[in-house]
Design an enzyme around this catalytic site. Structure first.
Site, short mmCIF file in Angstrom:
data_model
loop_
_atom_site.label_atom_id
_atom_site.label_comp_id
_atom_site.label_asym_id
_atom_site.label_seq_id
_atom_site.Cartn_x
_atom_site.Cartn_y
_atom_site.Cartn_z
N ASP A 1 5.51 -2.16 -2.82
CA ASP A 1 4.76 -1.58 -1.70
C ASP A 1 5.15 -2.25 -0.39
O ASP A 1 4.44 -3.10 0.14
CB ASP A 1 3.26 -1.75 -1.97
CG ASP A 1 2.39 -1.07 -0.93
OD1 ASP A 1 2.89 -0.14 -0.27
OD2 ASP A 1 1.22 -1.48 -0.78
N LYS B 1 6.11 -0.30 2.38
CA LYS B 1 5.72 0.59 3.48
C LYS B 1 6.83 0.77 4.51
O LYS B 1 6.68 0.46 5.69
CB LYS B 1 4.44 0.09 4.15
CG LYS B 1 3.24 0.02 3.21
CD LYS B 1 2.00 -0.49 3.94
CE LYS B 1 0.77 -0.45 3.04
NZ LYS B 1 0.85 -1.41 1.92
N ASP C 1 11.03 3.15 9.68
CA ASP C 1 12.15 2.84 10.55
C ASP C 1 12.94 4.13 10.74
O ASP C 1 12.53 5.20 10.30
CB ASP C 1 13.02 1.74 9.92
CG ASP C 1 13.74 0.88 10.95
OD1 ASP C 1 14.21 1.45 11.96
OD2 ASP C 1 13.85 -0.34 10.75
N ARG D 1 -8.04 -7.90 -5.79
CA ARG D 1 -8.94 -9.04 -5.83
C ARG D 1 -10.03 -9.00 -6.90
O ARG D 1 -10.36 -10.05 -7.48
CB ARG D 1 -9.55 -9.27 -4.44
CG ARG D 1 -8.55 -9.88 -3.46
CD ARG D 1 -8.99 -9.80 -2.01
NE ARG D 1 -8.82 -8.46 -1.48
CZ ARG D 1 -9.03 -8.13 -0.20
NH1 ARG D 1 -9.43 -9.05 0.65
NH2 ARG D 1 -8.84 -6.90 0.21
#
Length: 244
Positions: free
Chosen positions: A67, A69, A72, A222
């Site tokens: 991941d 992301k 560009d 978490r």
């Protein structure tokens, strides 16, 4: 490409997010081996350790959601998607606001690398609106559309680009399932069991509600990784999903 997700058991549609250091990531991987199928490597791990952490976790038998992301110019994103595929990513992400040509370049890069190296083509996902954002924070970026309108617009563009699916809040999953069809990947962070803290997420649901809303995969970090017993926390979520 991993297209048979609808046939998978709930435990195999949970992606455990490892936003920690290498030692903790490997400890968690060893604990979760035989329980979880997917692990997520984000910027925290990858920017510190590079592709090596992907190799180490793949060697332990996990599928990897890389991941990073991408956002560009198309040339750079094509190369990034190619490199990520070569390094073993089973799933990768890019910001849909990068535009149609950028997303098309990512698909081309991933597909070409998979063909060149004789490996499966990864799942390609467009990030719509981050789950830490709400209407107010979205407006500060100059976007005047509602969160739902923005998610719908970006998801439509991701579909046109040929992406496998999107990353979005579970709250938007129902409209996305209708928009993208029954086979699309809809990967949802912002998933919290009722017994876990929301943390910094703004748009959240429980795991069972996320699946009911149409999510294909859940990203949960978490509540599992910071639990006193990560395996017990993971299995508690699986049990709740199976009961639902």
């Amino acid at each position: 490409m991993l297209e048979n997700w609808k046939d998978e058991a709930p435990r195999d549609r949970i992606i455990v997010a490892l936003d920690c250091d290498r030692a903790r990531a490997l400890d968690l991987a060893d604990m979760l081996s035989g329980h979880a199928a997917w692990l997520k490597i984000g910027m925290t791990l990858f920017y510190k350790l590079g592709p090596q952490i992907v190799y180490e976790l793949k060697e332990r038998g996990f599928k990897i959601f890389l991941d990073l992301k991408f956002h560009d110019i198309p040339h750079q994103v094509r190369g990034a998607a190619s490199s990520a595929t070569h390094n073993g990513a089973d799933m990768l992400t890019m910001h849909a606001v990068g535009g149609l040509p950028m997303m098309q370049a990512a698909v081309e890069g991933a597909r070409t690398a998979a063909s060149d190296f004789g490996i499966p083509e990864p799942v390609t996902l467009g990030i719509t609106v981050l789950t830490s954002m709400n209407a107010e924070t979205l407006a500060t970026t100059g976007v005047t559309r509602s969160v739902e309108e923005q998610v719908r617009a970006l998801a439509s563009m991701a579909k046109e680009a040929g992406l496998s699916g999107v990353v979005a809040s579970p709250l938007e999953a129902p409209i996305l399932r209708e928009l993208l069809g029954p086979n699309a990947f809809i990967v949802t962070p912002g998933v919290r069991p009722t017994w876990a803290s929301k943390g910094d997420q703004s748009r959240v649901t429980t795991p069972a509600m996320a699946f009911e809303n149409g999510a294909s995969h859940l990203v949960i970090g978490r509540p599992i990784t910071e639990a006193d017993d990560p395996v017990a926390a993971f299995e508690r979520i699986v049990s709740e999903l199976e009961e639902a």
